[in-house]
Design an enzyme around this catalytic site. Structure first.
Site, PDB file in Angstrom:
ATOM      1  N   GLU A 297      -5.573   4.155   5.810  1.00 12.82           N
ATOM      2  CA  GLU A 297      -5.305   4.010   4.384  1.00 12.82           C
ATOM      3  C   GLU A 297      -5.903   5.188   3.625  1.00 12.82           C
ATOM      4  O   GLU A 297      -5.386   5.611   2.592  1.00 12.82           O
ATOM      5  CB  GLU A 297      -5.898   2.695   3.868  1.00 12.82           C
ATOM      6  CG  GLU A 297      -5.614   2.412   2.414  1.00 12.82           C
ATOM      7  CD  GLU A 297      -6.002   1.010   1.998  1.00 12.82           C
ATOM      8  OE1 GLU A 297      -6.214   0.796   0.787  1.00 12.82           O
ATOM      9  OE2 GLU A 297      -6.088   0.123   2.859  1.00 12.82           O
TER      10      GLU A 297
ATOM     11  N   ARG B 137       0.822  -1.210   0.000  1.00 14.16           N
ATOM     12  CA  ARG B 137       0.000   0.000   0.000  1.00 14.16           C
ATOM     13  C   ARG B 137       0.862   1.269   0.000  1.00 14.16           C
ATOM     14  O   ARG B 137       0.500   2.277   0.590  1.00 14.16           O
ATOM     15  CB  ARG B 137      -0.975   0.023   1.174  1.00 14.16           C
ATOM     16  CG  ARG B 137      -1.944  -1.141   1.214  1.00 14.16           C
ATOM     17  CD  ARG B 137      -2.843  -1.169  -0.025  1.00 14.16           C
ATOM     18  NE  ARG B 137      -3.694  -2.357   0.016  1.00 14.16           N
ATOM     19  CZ  ARG B 137      -3.347  -3.535  -0.521  1.00 14.16           C
ATOM     20  NH1 ARG B 137      -2.185  -3.661  -1.152  1.00 14.16           N
ATOM     21  NH2 ARG B 137      -4.137  -4.570  -0.447  1.00 14.16           N
TER      22      ARG B 137
ATOM     23  N   SER C  39     -11.574   0.318   2.551  1.00 14.10           N
ATOM     24  CA  SER C  39     -10.895  -0.036   3.800  1.00 14.10           C
ATOM     25  C   SER C  39     -10.284   1.223   4.405  1.00 14.10           C
ATOM     26  O   SER C  39      -9.414   1.848   3.795  1.00 14.10           O
ATOM     27  CB  SER C  39      -9.810  -1.076   3.537  1.00 14.10           C
ATOM     28  OG  SER C  39     -10.379  -2.259   3.019  1.00 14.10           O
TER      29      SER C  39
END
Length: 354
Positions: free
Chosen positions: A346, A175, A253
């Site tokens: 995130e 990520r 998310s």
């Protein structure tokens, strides 16, 4: 693709564009100025003009990974509206595909699957634009976009020039990427992918998806079936956008799955998920949230965890950014108190810290 550069403010007339109408959270006040750039030249010139004037810039793609404050953005919002897909396809080399940053990601995945380009089928249903995918190195169900990216072309706002970054120089990790670690510097113009050709997927690496397909981990399945299965799983978790379903009014998310040292992972309860990740161990943020006592739907009538998946923080219809941040802090603090692990967002949170 949502990054901000902070500097002085140049005077501009007020905009009537509500950023809530351009984000999947459906949250956010007005932009002081809003520009939709539909060509590469317009995209570069608008950002460069603002940089030269010392004006704050928010580059906005699909609005799927950003939480905009209730007071809006006191600067210029540049919406990336560039479109176009070009491909060179051969039986030997596969498909070399160049995609403009403003293309819708899931529409491109559907396009690739329909043409027998293998590699992104498990990334179906992820909201946002193509230009955002290498920044976050988006991933799902055992794959991430870096496995198919060959290069990323950007406008370097510090050097004032176009640069092409081969995949090896993109600094991809879980990520993250070079572009995420230098926020605001690199304006993504287009992304090039290299795909093998075929009708069968890459080996299925994620047990939940393998189960849904009726295959073993490591086996392949028709790419069309993989896409359908991924979309079905994501819908069951409220992770496919649906304007009529408040469980999808989210940023996907909200937290990343923690990467732990082997020593820290050993302190987790026996039932906690553990996945090898280089010299680290990845665990599940959703598992931590659930086992810290947060159930689906936890929250208020304004902001709550999704009724389908605890990893999504959702706007129940009239939530403010502050409502969502309060919920995120409650969850983060609860997980930290229970497990000693601090979840990291995130989602890109503008103008605030978690």
């Amino acid at each position: 693709m949502e990054f901000v550069s902070h500097s002085g403010v140049a005077p501009r007339g007020p905009s009537s564009v509500r950023l809530a109408d351009h984000t999947t959270f459906h949250v956010g006040g007005n932009a002081r100025r809003f520009v939709s750039a539909t060509s590469e030249d317009e995209l570069i010139s608008t950002v460069a003009e603002c940089d030269a004037a010392g004006e704050p810039v928010l580059v906005l793609g699909g609005g799927s990974n950003v939480l905009v404050p209730d007071e809006g953005f006191d600067g210029t919002v540049v919406h990336v509206g560039t479109r176009g897909v070009t491909a060179e396809v051969s039986s030997c080399g596969g498909a070399m595909v160049r995609v403009q940053a403003g293309e819708n990601w899931d529409e491109f995945v559907a396009f690739a699957v329909a043409r027998g380009w293998v590699g992104v089928e498990t990334l179906s249903g992820i909201p946002g634009s193509v230009g955002a995918t290498p920044i976050q190195n988006v991933g799902a169900y055992g794959a991430d976009v870096s496995q198919s990216v060959s290069s990323v072309r950007t406008w370097d706002r510090e050097l004032g020039q176009v640069k092409t970054h081969p995949a090896v120089d993109c600094g991809f990790g879980y990520r993250t990427s070079l572009f995420k670690r230098t926020p605001g510097r690199h304006l993504v113009l287009d992304v090039s992918f290299q795909f093998p050709l075929g009708t069968l997927s890459a080996p299925i690496a994620y047990p939940e998806l393998a189960h849904a397909l009726g295959v073993d981990v490591g086996e392949r399945s028709p790419t069309t079936r993989v896409r359908d299965a991924v979309l079905a799983i994501r819908r069951s978790k409220g992770m496919v956008l649906d304007e009529s379903d408040h469980d999808t009014w989210s940023g996907g998310s909200f937290f990343t799955n923690p990467l732990l040292t082997t020593e820290a992972a050993a302190l987790l309860p026996p039932g906690a998920p553990r996945f090898p990740a280089g010299d680290r161990v990845k665990t599940s943020a959703a598992w931590l949230i659930q086992h810290a006592g947060f159930v689906k739907g936890h929250g208020t009538t304004r902001a709550a965890l999704s009724g389908k998946h605890v990893l999504a923080l959702t706007n129940r219809g009239d939530a403010s950014a502050e409502d969502l941040l309060a919920l995120a802090r409650e969850v983060r603090d609860g997980v930290r108190a229970t497990f000693g692990i601090t979840l990291e967002a995130e989602v890109n949170i503008l103008g605030r810290s978690l």
